[in-house]
Every structure is written in structure tokens, then in C-alpha cells.
Design an enzyme around this catalytic site. Sequence first.
Site, PDB file in Angstrom:
ATOM      1  CD  GLU A   1      -3.102  -1.123   2.091  1.00 46.91           C
ATOM      2  OE1 GLU A   1      -2.914  -0.468   3.145  1.00 46.91           O
ATOM      3  OE2 GLU A   1      -4.145  -1.755   1.852  1.00 46.91           O
TER       4      GLU A   1
ATOM      5  CD  GLU B   1      -4.667  -5.852   1.776  1.00 56.05           C
ATOM      6  OE1 GLU B   1      -3.490  -5.942   2.171  1.00 56.05           O
ATOM      7  OE2 GLU B   1      -5.495  -5.035   2.269  1.00 56.05           O
TER       8      GLU B   1
END
Length: 324
Positions: free
Chosen positions: A19, A175
Site C-alpha cells: 500500500e 486485497e
Amino acid sequence: LADKYKNDDTLIGYDLKNEPHGKRGYNGTTCPTDIAKWDDSTDLNNWAYSATECANSILDVNPNALIFVEGVEQYPKTEKGYTYDTADIWQAPADVSPWYGAWWGGNLRGVRDYPIQPDSGTSQIVYSPHDYGPSVYNQTWFDKDFTEQTLLDDYWYDTWAYVNAEDIAPLLIGEWGGHMDGGKNEKWMTLLRDYMINHHINHTFWGLNPNSGDTGGLLSYDFMTWDTEKYDMFKESLWQTQKTGKFIGLESTWHGWFWYFRIRILQVLCIDRGQQLGWRNDCRRQHYQTDYRTNKAIYDHNDNHYYNGCNYNGSTDYGSDWRH
């Protein structure tokens, strides 16, 4: 790490960083050095540049590894002349803001302008955005009676879905997941699940453990009880044989489990024999034919006993139903 595990054929690839993120902010005339950006510079906080350098380092010692590249958080509206040096505007509506926002690691708009291109080519690159629903944060694209089409128009397509839809590169949603709330979040999960199924998009679900506060997990909070409601929603996106519903690769041998996890993660990377490693556009559940032999091209295996006697050289041909 790449050198240490280069001969470990249970490791399929590397997700380079979890991320990448950061927002431009409202002051100054230059991009802060502590946010992840995506452009054509050699700045150390240019995630596209750093990911390319990292991919080169890994592929130099393990050319068969897959390289998973997540997105960033913000991308400037380059079509209007904005760059990462452009300051944001406080409380600007979406049509006025100089920026396209996204989830952390979710913004792949830069791939269109500045794709990741390692020295050895792009065959090992897999783009891997993260995508979440309103249980994590009530983004603007949820401020309506949203549908698959509005999510595509408002966020999905230009942020990450185009990479798959336009056959630019392999895509793996690294995800996705959330709470079964009987409302907006569950609706979003169902829409994303169905979109991934219908468009043959690879994915991995977040998560197993329950102690992710804004998403929960497939285990309940006692770490013992299986959340059957969430699993039943998620299960439809798992690859199964069409006649029996058996999951792919669940043989009783070690190699069966080995292939189960490979195929579940990739769903499935495949190529024509004799063709350069790539992502075949015509791979479908019904039409894998003999492409499972890509274990040779991808992982440089030399043994001949996968699939309980199915020889790599093709002495046993499972045809289009090798999953059985």
C-alpha cells in the site's frame, strides 16, 4: 531474499511494497518527498521508478519470479496539465480537484502513462491494486444507490479495471473484503465479486484473522468459529470444477496442495507451449487444455510427477478437463 529463494518453487513472486500512499497536500509548489507518486522521474519517492529498480534486482537473480506492483493513493489529472507539483485544493469537489483519489495502494492510473518496464521485459509484471468498501471508508463513489456500472464509471475502470479490460497486463486484486453488514458494504462486496468472476480477474481475499477492525475476517472473533455467511459469499469466486464443485487441485498428495495454492492465487497464469511467457487472453475455466505445462516455463521445474503421473512432456494428456 530473491537470491536465497530463487530455487524454492513454492515461492511464486514478490509483492514489492504494501500500500504505497500519501497525499499531495495544500501548500507549496513542489511535491513532498514523503508521498508515493507515479511519474517518469528518478525521484526515490516515485513508486514507478522504485518498483522498476526493485523488479530489475529480483529478476536479475530469478527471472521466473512474478513481480506484484501495487498502486499509489493519488494521481494528478494530467489531462488538465496537473502534475505532482500541483497543490491540492481544500474541500474541492471531485470535478474541481486536481487529483484522482483512491485507496492506499489502489490507484493504477499511472500504468497508462508510465507502465512498469523492467530491463528483461514486462512478462513477469502483475499489477495488484487493493479495493475496499464503505466499511473501511465511505468514499464518494458510495454516496448513491451504486451499481456495478456506477462503480466502474466513478472509480473502478479508470483506477484499475482498464488494465484487465484493455489487455494491458495481468491484474490481481491483492486485497478486498469487509463486513457482512446486510447493507452497503455487503452490496459492494457482491458487486466486486461478480465483476471479478465475469471478467476473469485474479484476486486474494482479506482476510483470515478477525482482528482487522474495519473488515473482520473469515474467522469470527474467537479465532475458532468459521464465518459461514462471509465464506458463502466469497466461495463463489473460488475456482471449482463446473460439474462437481470440487476445488481445483485438491488432490490428496503434496503436489495437489502445492498446485492448489498456486492456482488459487494466480487463477491461472498460462501460455502456449513454445510461446514467450505471457498472459493468455483466451484462458477460461472450460478451455485450459494443456496449458498447465507452463510450470516448466514459469518455474523451471525438471521433475515429471505433477498431477499424479501427468508427465510434463505430455505422455498423459488431460485435454480441456485437466482440472479433474
